[in-house]
Motif scaffolding. Structure first.
Motif, PDB file in Angstrom:
ATOM      1  N   THR A 149     -22.757  23.323 -26.338  1.00 35.44           N
ATOM      2  CA  THR A 149     -23.774  24.188 -26.057  1.00 35.44           C
ATOM      3  C   THR A 149     -23.069  25.559 -25.764  1.00 35.44           C
ATOM      4  N   LEU A 150     -21.767  25.722 -26.088  1.00 37.42           N
ATOM      5  CA  LEU A 150     -20.947  26.753 -25.683  1.00 37.42           C
ATOM      6  C   LEU A 150     -21.509  27.998 -26.418  1.00 37.42           C
ATOM      7  N   PRO A 151     -21.631  29.295 -25.860  1.00 36.00           N
ATOM      8  CA  PRO A 151     -22.061  30.539 -26.712  1.00 36.00           C
ATOM      9  C   PRO A 151     -21.393  30.661 -27.980  1.00 36.00           C
ATOM     10  N   HIS A 152     -21.862  31.007 -29.055  1.00 38.21           N
ATOM     11  CA  HIS A 152     -20.880  31.332 -30.335  1.00 38.21           C
ATOM     12  C   HIS A 152     -19.696  31.760 -30.186  1.00 38.21           C
ATOM     13  N   ASP A 153     -19.642  32.928 -29.554  1.00 37.44           N
ATOM     14  CA  ASP A 153     -18.171  33.615 -29.868  1.00 37.44           C
ATOM     15  C   ASP A 153     -17.265  32.735 -28.822  1.00 37.44           C
ATOM     16  N   LEU A 154     -17.783  32.342 -27.795  1.00 37.01           N
ATOM     17  CA  LEU A 154     -16.774  31.466 -26.800  1.00 37.01           C
ATOM     18  C   LEU A 154     -16.518  30.107 -27.477  1.00 37.01           C
TER      19      LEU A 154
END
Length: 245
Positions: A149-154
């Motif tokens: 579920t990491l944020p897209h850019d990370l």
């Protein structure tokens, strides 16, 4: 697979020696892909590896030119054929033409230089099984990160780093330990630039980062041991650990 030599002439010798074993009737693309242990249709990686190989030729010559009290002309003689071999880059031509340029004399000359260079190299080799262990962990973590579920850019940052480390493993046979070292430093640097966002991660996302840091640390330990050096990137590693405290 063979141990990667601690000096550029040794690595060049082993790669050209493997190239010489390839079937003369195959296209060059397939021969090089077998030597570099990659897919023949992965043209991007293939060209990157050939570029690394050309760079290895330059690095080997430079190392020989720094040797003192040796007959330079004798040591540099193999490069006439090696440079001719690498100056034509048609991957879809037959392998035979390339193969014919790699003769016994050329390989013997390289071995002679490798013997000299290996004695002054500050590196030992990294055991293959330890590399294989990290390699499979990279693949596992890549899948975990993709599904996370990491944020897209990370997430992109992490996947890019894992992919770059994976490529450094492929290139290790050409670039040696320095190539792995550079990749660790670049990777850690790119993560530290985003440390505020990473610190704010949810617990399950922190676990993904923790796995990545553990992996980088394991790789760094191997490289440090092989370099016979003190913990080279210790401050950077501490910065990583602090990040998730």
């Amino acid at each position: 697979s063979m141990d990667v030599k601690n000096n550029p002439a040794g690595r060049l010798h082993d790669i050209l020696s493997a190239a010489r074993q390839q079937n003369a009737h195959e296209p060059a693309r397939k021969a090089w892909a077998t030597v570099f242990q990659i897919e023949p249709n992965d043209t991007g990686t293939l060209l990157k590896m050939v570029a690394d190989l050309i760079d290895l030729v330059r690095e080997t010559k430079a190392s020989i030119q720094r040797l003192e009290g040796v007959n330079q002309e004798l040591h540099l003689r193999p490069f006439i054929k090696i440079e001719a071999l690498l100056s034509q880059l048609n991957l879809d031509a037959g392998w035979e033409h390339w193969k014919n340029q790699i003769d016994e004399t050329t390989l013997y000359g390289l071995q002679f230089s490798a013997d000299k260079l290996s004695r002054i190299s500050g590196f030992t080799h990294i055991p293959n099984d330890e590399l294989a262990d990290i390699r499979s962990k990279i693949d596992d973590l890549f899948n975990t990160a993709t599904d996370s579920t990491l944020p897209h850019d990370l997430k992109l940052l992490l996947l890019r780093n894992l992919d770059a480390i994976r490529l450094a493993f492929v290139a290790y046979r050409v670039r040696g330990i320095e190539g792995l070292q550079e990749e660790i430093e670049r990777s850690v640097g790119s993560v530290l630039l985003r440390q505020e966002e990473i610190k704010a991660s949810k617990p399950e996302e922190r676990r993904v980062w923790q796995s990545f840091f553990t992996l980088v640390e394991q790789l760094n330990k191997l490289v440090t041991l092989a370099r016979n050096s003190k913990e080279l990137a210790a401050p950077v590693m501490q910065a990583l650990t602090k990040l998730l405290e």
